[in-house]
Design a protein around this motif. Structure first.
Motif, PDB file in Angstrom:
ATOM      1  N   GLN A  13       0.839  -1.194   0.000  1.00 34.57           N
ATOM      2  CA  GLN A  13       0.000   0.000   0.000  1.00 34.57           C
ATOM      3  C   GLN A  13       0.879   1.251   0.000  1.00 34.57           C
ATOM      4  O   GLN A  13       2.023   1.227   0.455  1.00 34.57           O
ATOM      5  N   ALA A  14       0.318   2.330  -0.498  1.00 35.57           N
ATOM      6  CA  ALA A  14       1.022   3.609  -0.483  1.00 35.57           C
ATOM      7  C   ALA A  14       1.450   3.942   0.947  1.00 35.57           C
ATOM      8  O   ALA A  14       0.683   3.737   1.893  1.00 35.57           O
ATOM      9  N   GLY A  15       2.682   4.421   1.070  1.00 35.06           N
ATOM     10  CA  GLY A  15       3.237   4.720   2.379  1.00 35.06           C
ATOM     11  C   GLY A  15       4.033   3.567   2.979  1.00 35.06           C
ATOM     12  O   GLY A  15       4.726   3.753   3.982  1.00 35.06           O
ATOM     13  N   GLY A  16       3.913   2.405   2.373  1.00 35.25           N
ATOM     14  CA  GLY A  16       4.605   1.229   2.869  1.00 35.25           C
ATOM     15  C   GLY A  16       6.049   1.145   2.400  1.00 35.25           C
ATOM     16  O   GLY A  16       6.565   2.060   1.746  1.00 35.25           O
ATOM     17  N   SER A  17       6.687   0.030   2.748  1.00 33.82           N
ATOM     18  CA  SER A  17       8.102  -0.168   2.441  1.00 33.82           C
ATOM     19  C   SER A  17       8.348  -1.544   1.826  1.00 33.82           C
ATOM     20  O   SER A  17       7.603  -2.496   2.084  1.00 33.82           O
ATOM     21  N   LEU A  18       9.388  -1.610   1.042  1.00 31.66           N
ATOM     22  CA  LEU A  18       9.894  -2.869   0.502  1.00 31.66           C
ATOM     23  C   LEU A  18      11.412  -2.773   0.456  1.00 31.66           C
ATOM     24  O   LEU A  18      11.969  -1.674   0.314  1.00 31.66           O
ATOM     25  N   ARG A  19      12.061  -3.921   0.552  1.00 28.23           N
ATOM     26  CA  ARG A  19      13.503  -3.957   0.347  1.00 28.23           C
ATOM     27  C   ARG A  19      13.814  -4.928  -0.785  1.00 28.23           C
ATOM     28  O   ARG A  19      13.509  -6.120  -0.686  1.00 28.23           O
ATOM     29  N   LEU A  20      14.401  -4.399  -1.826  1.00 29.38           N
ATOM     30  CA  LEU A  20      14.821  -5.226  -2.954  1.00 29.38           C
ATOM     31  C   LEU A  20      16.261  -5.683  -2.745  1.00 29.38           C
ATOM     32  O   LEU A  20      17.078  -4.944  -2.193  1.00 29.38           O
ATOM     33  N   VAL A  79      23.495  -6.222  -3.392  1.00 38.31           N
ATOM     34  CA  VAL A  79      23.127  -4.817  -3.242  1.00 38.31           C
ATOM     35  C   VAL A  79      21.649  -4.754  -2.906  1.00 38.31           C
ATOM     36  O   VAL A  79      20.846  -5.509  -3.463  1.00 38.31           O
ATOM     37  N   TYR A  80      21.321  -3.845  -2.004  1.00 37.93           N
ATOM     38  CA  TYR A  80      19.943  -3.697  -1.551  1.00 37.93           C
ATOM     39  C   TYR A  80      19.394  -2.333  -1.945  1.00 37.93           C
ATOM     40  O   TYR A  80      20.140  -1.358  -2.072  1.00 37.93           O
ATOM     41  N   LEU A  81      18.099  -2.280  -2.104  1.00 38.16           N
ATOM     42  CA  LEU A  81      17.407  -1.006  -2.295  1.00 38.16           C
ATOM     43  C   LEU A  81      16.254  -0.971  -1.301  1.00 38.16           C
ATOM     44  O   LEU A  81      15.265  -1.684  -1.482  1.00 38.16           O
ATOM     45  N   GLN A  82      16.435  -0.193  -0.253  1.00 41.59           N
ATOM     46  CA  GLN A  82      15.385  -0.015   0.731  1.00 41.59           C
ATOM     47  C   GLN A  82      14.466   1.099   0.245  1.00 41.59           C
ATOM     48  O   GLN A  82      14.920   2.221   0.003  1.00 41.59           O
ATOM     49  N   MET A  83      13.200   0.777   0.093  1.00 36.95           N
ATOM     50  CA  MET A  83      12.240   1.733  -0.443  1.00 36.95           C
ATOM     51  C   MET A  83      11.185   2.020   0.617  1.00 36.95           C
ATOM     52  O   MET A  83      10.435   1.116   1.007  1.00 36.95           O
ATOM     53  N   ASN A  84      11.158   3.246   1.066  1.00 33.75           N
ATOM     54  CA  ASN A  84      10.196   3.673   2.078  1.00 33.75           C
ATOM     55  C   ASN A  84       9.241   4.706   1.489  1.00 33.75           C
ATOM     56  O   ASN A  84       9.503   5.279   0.427  1.00 33.75           O
ATOM     57  N   SER A  85       8.146   4.940   2.190  1.00 33.02           N
ATOM     58  CA  SER A  85       7.156   5.940   1.766  1.00 33.02           C
ATOM     59  C   SER A  85       6.791   5.752   0.296  1.00 33.02           C
ATOM     60  O   SER A  85       6.772   6.713  -0.481  1.00 33.02           O
ATOM     61  N   LEU A  86       6.508   4.536  -0.062  1.00 33.64           N
ATOM     62  CA  LEU A  86       6.224   4.224  -1.461  1.00 33.64           C
ATOM     63  C   LEU A  86       4.960   4.912  -1.946  1.00 33.64           C
ATOM     64  O   LEU A  86       3.991   5.097  -1.187  1.00 33.64           O
ATOM     65  N   LYS A  87       4.990   5.283  -3.216  1.00 32.65           N
ATOM     66  CA  LYS A  87       3.878   5.966  -3.863  1.00 32.65           C
ATOM     67  C   LYS A  87       3.396   5.141  -5.042  1.00 32.65           C
ATOM     68  O   LYS A  87       4.163   4.349  -5.613  1.00 32.65           O
ATOM     69  N   PRO A  88       2.157   5.327  -5.455  1.00 34.32           N
ATOM     70  CA  PRO A  88       1.665   4.587  -6.629  1.00 34.32           C
ATOM     71  C   PRO A  88       2.548   4.794  -7.867  1.00 34.32           C
ATOM     72  O   PRO A  88       2.708   3.863  -8.667  1.00 34.32           O
ATOM     73  N   GLU A  89       3.136   5.959  -7.999  1.00 34.64           N
ATOM     74  CA  GLU A  89       3.991   6.215  -9.157  1.00 34.64           C
ATOM     75  C   GLU A  89       5.327   5.469  -9.101  1.00 34.64           C
ATOM     76  O   GLU A  89       6.091   5.502 -10.067  1.00 34.64           O
ATOM     77  N   ASP A  90       5.606   4.804  -8.001  1.00 34.85           N
ATOM     78  CA  ASP A  90       6.786   3.947  -7.933  1.00 34.85           C
ATOM     79  C   ASP A  90       6.530   2.570  -8.544  1.00 34.85           C
ATOM     80  O   ASP A  90       7.459   1.769  -8.667  1.00 34.85           O
ATOM     81  N   THR A  91       5.300   2.302  -8.913  1.00 30.40           N
ATOM     82  CA  THR A  91       4.956   1.020  -9.515  1.00 30.40           C
ATOM     83  C   THR A  91       5.711   0.816 -10.814  1.00 30.40           C
ATOM     84  O   THR A  91       5.666   1.663 -11.712  1.00 30.40           O
TER      85      THR A  91
END
Length: 122
Positions: A13-20, A79-91
């Motif tokens: 959901q928007a505002g959430g986080s993922l780590r790639l 290598v990691y990519l921590q993604m916080n405060s995700l937005k729909p446009e990050d899809t």
């Protein structure tokens, strides 16, 4: 054989986080910069972030500054990519890639992973 394998994508959901994660093999990891790119449907592939192998310098697209963090674990060739405060446009589909010199330009990269889907719902 050179391999870059991304993992960690998913639906959030928007505002959430993922780590790639980007696990590399088949080349001398310390000699290459790693970049993260993304491609949304109907759009060109764009640079998100990259990390230099020489001095650990990091670079970010303006659209993700302050929200995404790239890091490297050289002992794990990952290598990691921590993604916080995700937005729909990050899809987008997110790819990692390896290049001799750190760059935000896809054409500068020699090796690519298969990509992982990130979907951010509003």
């Amino acid at each position: 054989e050179v391999q870059l394998v991304e993992s960690g994508g998913g639906l959030v959901q928007a505002g959430g986080s993922l780590r790639l994660s980007c696990a590399a093999s088949g080349f001398t990891f310390d000699d290459y910069a790693i970049g993260w790119f993304r491609q949304a449907p109907g759009k060109e592939r764009e640079g998100v972030s990259c990390i230099s192998s020489s001095d650990g310098s990091t670079y970010y697209a303006d659209s993700v500054k302050g929200r995404f963090t790239i890091s490297s674990d050289n002992a794990k060739n990952t290598v990691y990519l921590q993604m916080n405060s995700l937005k729909p446009e990050d899809t987008a589909v997110y790819y990692c890639a390896a290049a001799v010199v750190a760059s935000m330009t896809p054409g500068e990269y020699d090796y690519w992973g298969q990509g992982t889907q990130v979907t951010v719902s509003s």
